[in-house]
Design an enzyme around this catalytic site. Structure first.
Site, PDB file in Angstrom:
ATOM      1  N   HIS A 163       0.827  -1.209   0.000  1.00  0.00           N
ATOM      2  CA  HIS A 163       0.000   0.000   0.000  1.00  0.00           C
ATOM      3  C   HIS A 163       0.858   1.254   0.000  1.00  0.00           C
ATOM      4  CE1 HIS A 163       0.920   0.689   4.235  1.00  0.00           C
ATOM      5  NE2 HIS A 163       0.439  -0.501   4.576  1.00  0.00           N
ATOM      6  N   CYS A 182       2.570  -4.615   6.927  1.00  0.00           N
ATOM      7  CA  CYS A 182       2.356  -4.631   5.483  1.00  0.00           C
ATOM      8  C   CYS A 182       3.631  -4.196   4.753  1.00  0.00           C
ATOM      9  CB  CYS A 182       1.192  -3.722   5.114  1.00  0.00           C
ATOM     10  SG  CYS A 182      -0.399  -4.298   5.768  1.00  0.00           S
TER      11      CYS A 182
END
Length: 394
Positions: A166, A174
């Site tokens: 992202h 992440c």
């Protein structure tokens, strides 16, 4: 259930790889073009396509690649903070490196994710399973964590989830890249999906195994952790296979959750010091009975100081080839005797590098011409000399 059964995990191009030897898949520009149309209904993807699509098309053309990508492979390296995008036109040709993005934040340490809230970025073999045009981190691409291996090895109740590539430089597990990079990656992957590429593998490695600093760091972490070493060894198998063939390896999973790389290359330790040659040169050694401490006239090199300096400079150049890989410059110091007949003998390295370097240095220094000997009480005598030899300095 039979033990040690292997399941093929979809970490390659699904059935396309299996069919590679029979027939190539067909791609149609209209196959799932509605996917891009759907994405264009959201503001952020719409803006991303406007900003990035033309430049990406030009990049593909420059690399002799078809737009959109027919085959795409993404791999990320935790310790090295990189994310790579690889592309090819047909199933049989090797992948080409398209882009490298900087992973701009990292949490946790090296090793796989095993439970919710451990702040670990997963390691293993995944694929993109979600496109989120309204992410809290601008845009995001979801990964299928937990995969079949993780469901065996991770916490059975709370293994964690919601793992994305992202935008925004913040993470709790992440893979974040900058906003102007995630919109480019989003356009790349969405465009490929639009022509039928429904399976985009994403392999997450602890390190780049060809970077010495990273390799040594991982070695320290796994030295006393056999479980982590076994895991990282399999990841290395997958890395080496791709580096060798530029094709994605087939990865399978045992019933105990462990990965196995099909047709893995023989394990060869990386960054091992090269074996140093052995010098068989026998130095010129004389039994010199008397070496004067003080003399009326010092030994003189033929041609004088300038000629001697030129000789030493040449020795310094020649000796660079005798350096080990870890050394590029050194000040060597050599002791020798100019005997009463002017012959330089009994060389000894006072300050050198290693056994081979020192032996070659003596061999080179013995090539010097005869000197005019030292004079003491109007007679030639032996005199000890000490000389510094710069090596690797231009």
């Amino acid at each position: 259930m039979m033990k040690n059964i292997f399941w093929i995990i979809l970490v390659f191009l699904g059935s396309l790889q299996v069919q590679a030897q029979t027939s190539a898949p067909s791609f149609s520009n209209t196959a799932t073009s509605s996917f891009v149309s759907y994405q264009m209904g959201f503001q952020r993807p719409r803006e991303s396509f406007a900003r990035k699509e033309a430049n990406l098309k030009a990049l593909f053309e420059a690399k002799n690649l078809k737009w959109p990508a027919r085959y795409m492979y993404i791999r990320s390296f935790k310790y090295d903070s990189q994310l790579e995008v690889w592309v090819k036109n047909t199933v049989t040709e090797p992948y080409k490196l398209l882009k490298i993005y900087k992973v701009c934040a990292l949490v946790g340490t090296l090793g796989p994710k095993r439970f919710e809230g451990d702040y670990q970025v997963p390691e293993g073999f995944y694929h993109i399973n979600e496109f989120n045009p309204n992410s809290a981190y601008y845009l995001s691409l979801g990964l299928n964590y937990p995969n079949a291996s993780d469901r065996v090895l991770s916490d059975p109740v709370k293994p964690g989830g919601d793992i994305y590539i992202h935008g925004g430089c913040a993470t709790v597990g992440c893979i974040p890249i900058k906003d102007d990079q995630i919109d480019e990656l989003y356009v790349l992957t969405a465009s490929s999906k639009s022509v039928g590429l429904d399976f985009i593998p994403v392999h997450i490695f602890p390190i780049k195994y060809d970077v010495k600093k990273s390799y040594e760091y991982l070695g320290k972490l796994t030295k006393d952790n056999q479980q982590l070493k076994e895991f990282s060894d399999v990841m290395e198998d997958a890395y080496d296979y791709f580096e060798q063939y530029k094709q994605i390896p087939i990865v399978m999973i045992k019933d105990n959750g462990q990965y196995v790389v099909s047709n893995a290359l023989p394990k060869v330790p990386k960054f091992q010091p090269k074996l140093r040659p052995v010098s068989h040169h026998k130095p010129l050694v004389r039994n010199v009975e008397f070496v004067a401490d003080a003399v009326a006239k010092w030994p003189e090199y033929p041609g004088g100081g300038d000629a001697y300096a030129a000789f030493l400079k040449q020795v310094g150049k020649d000796m660079v080839k005798a350096f080990p890989d870890s050394v590029s410059r050194a000040y060597a110091q050599v002791e020798f005797i100019v005997d009463k007949d002017g012959t330089p003998v009994n060389f000894k390295v006072l300050k050198g590098v290693d056994t081979y370097f020192n032996a070659v240095l003596i061999e080179q220094m013995e090539k010097m011409a005869k000197w005019s000997p030292a004079i003491y009480r109007e007679k030639p005598v032996a005199k000890k000399m000490v000389q510094t030899v710069p090596v690797g300095f231009d």
